[in-house]
Design a protein around this motif. Sequence first.
Motif, PDB file in Angstrom:
ATOM      1  N   THR A 101       0.824  -1.210   0.000  1.00 46.78           N
ATOM      2  CA  THR A 101       0.000   0.000   0.000  1.00 46.78           C
ATOM      3  C   THR A 101       0.858   1.259   0.000  1.00 46.78           C
ATOM      4  O   THR A 101       2.027   1.237   0.363  1.00 46.78           O
ATOM      5  CB  THR A 101      -0.900   0.054   1.251  1.00 46.78           C
ATOM      6  OG1 THR A 101      -0.064   0.051   2.412  1.00 46.78           O
ATOM      7  CG2 THR A 101      -1.851  -1.114   1.311  1.00 46.78           C
ATOM      8  N   ASP A 102       0.235   2.334  -0.379  1.00 45.44           N
ATOM      9  CA  ASP A 102       0.769   3.690  -0.313  1.00 45.44           C
ATOM     10  C   ASP A 102       2.205   3.798  -0.813  1.00 45.44           C
ATOM     11  O   ASP A 102       3.140   3.971  -0.054  1.00 45.44           O
ATOM     12  CB  ASP A 102       0.661   4.246   1.113  1.00 45.44           C
ATOM     13  CG  ASP A 102       0.693   5.762   1.098  1.00 45.44           C
ATOM     14  OD1 ASP A 102       1.201   6.337   0.118  1.00 45.44           O
ATOM     15  OD2 ASP A 102       0.212   6.366   2.057  1.00 45.44           O
ATOM     16  N   GLY A 103       2.361   3.694  -2.101  1.00 39.86           N
ATOM     17  CA  GLY A 103       3.671   3.749  -2.724  1.00 39.86           C
ATOM     18  C   GLY A 103       4.455   4.998  -2.392  1.00 39.86           C
ATOM     19  O   GLY A 103       5.662   4.932  -2.144  1.00 39.86           O
ATOM     20  N   ASP A 104       3.793   6.164  -2.391  1.00 40.45           N
ATOM     21  CA  ASP A 104       4.521   7.405  -2.125  1.00 40.45           C
ATOM     22  C   ASP A 104       5.058   7.447  -0.700  1.00 40.45           C
ATOM     23  O   ASP A 104       6.230   7.723  -0.486  1.00 40.45           O
ATOM     24  CB  ASP A 104       3.627   8.630  -2.367  1.00 40.45           C
ATOM     25  CG  ASP A 104       3.366   8.874  -3.846  1.00 40.45           C
ATOM     26  OD1 ASP A 104       4.101   8.307  -4.681  1.00 40.45           O
ATOM     27  OD2 ASP A 104       2.434   9.630  -4.155  1.00 40.45           O
ATOM     28  N   LEU A 105       4.212   7.194   0.271  1.00 38.26           N
ATOM     29  CA  LEU A 105       4.655   7.251   1.663  1.00 38.26           C
ATOM     30  C   LEU A 105       5.740   6.216   1.915  1.00 38.26           C
ATOM     31  O   LEU A 105       6.734   6.502   2.598  1.00 38.26           O
ATOM     32  CB  LEU A 105       3.487   7.053   2.628  1.00 38.26           C
ATOM     33  CG  LEU A 105       3.830   7.121   4.111  1.00 38.26           C
ATOM     34  CD1 LEU A 105       4.502   8.443   4.469  1.00 38.26           C
ATOM     35  CD2 LEU A 105       2.590   6.906   4.956  1.00 38.26           C
ATOM     36  N   LYS A 106       5.584   5.051   1.347  1.00 38.32           N
ATOM     37  CA  LYS A 106       6.573   3.990   1.504  1.00 38.32           C
ATOM     38  C   LYS A 106       7.944   4.487   1.034  1.00 38.32           C
ATOM     39  O   LYS A 106       8.946   4.343   1.732  1.00 38.32           O
ATOM     40  CB  LYS A 106       6.134   2.767   0.701  1.00 38.32           C
ATOM     41  CG  LYS A 106       7.152   1.664   0.596  1.00 38.32           C
ATOM     42  CD  LYS A 106       6.656   0.548  -0.299  1.00 38.32           C
ATOM     43  CE  LYS A 106       6.555   1.097  -1.700  1.00 38.32           C
ATOM     44  NZ  LYS A 106       6.013   0.208  -2.686  1.00 38.32           N
ATOM     45  N   CYS A 107       7.977   5.101  -0.130  1.00 39.70           N
ATOM     46  CA  CYS A 107       9.244   5.591  -0.689  1.00 39.70           C
ATOM     47  C   CYS A 107       9.793   6.774   0.095  1.00 39.70           C
ATOM     48  O   CYS A 107      11.002   6.881   0.312  1.00 39.70           O
ATOM     49  CB  CYS A 107       9.049   5.982  -2.148  1.00 39.70           C
ATOM     50  SG  CYS A 107       8.673   4.576  -3.206  1.00 39.70           S
TER      51      CYS A 107
END
Length: 158
Positions: A101-107
């Motif tokens: 989930t949440d590709g941006d926050l993960k990165c």
Amino acid sequence: MSCGVALAVSLLLSDPNVAMAAALPPPAADAPVSVAGEPLFADIVARSGALKGVVQGWIEAGVVEQSDFAAGAAFSGFRTQAAELAALDMQGHVILKERGTDGDLKCILRGIAEDIPVKVAAVEAAATPAERRVALDELAYLLNDNVEVITAPPQPEV
């Protein structure tokens, strides 16, 4: 009129926020969910906010003028806390990666985890007051970003 209906009507009439919330459509089933309330992410926000406050205090107190500032006990303790925060950010990254989930926050969390030690090292390496000021400003900015990216409302993937 049943008791339940009477209670619902009285609540609707007593608090306009209840009526406004009831009028909103339900969120889509695939809408992104905020992680800010989860214990790990709330801990990251709290720690990052506290460390940012410490850095802001140092800036306001004029530690940029102290050439031996990074060798002191206060900075040593801060360095340890910053390393712990970076580890938590990386843990948050791994959790989000495992969830898919949440590709941006993960990165972003991974980037912050990698940048915290770099910014701390820049404070240690600063040879002049101007360099220390820039290094502390950049560290404060990064710690603030750490809070804001977690607490920002999640956005749908594009």
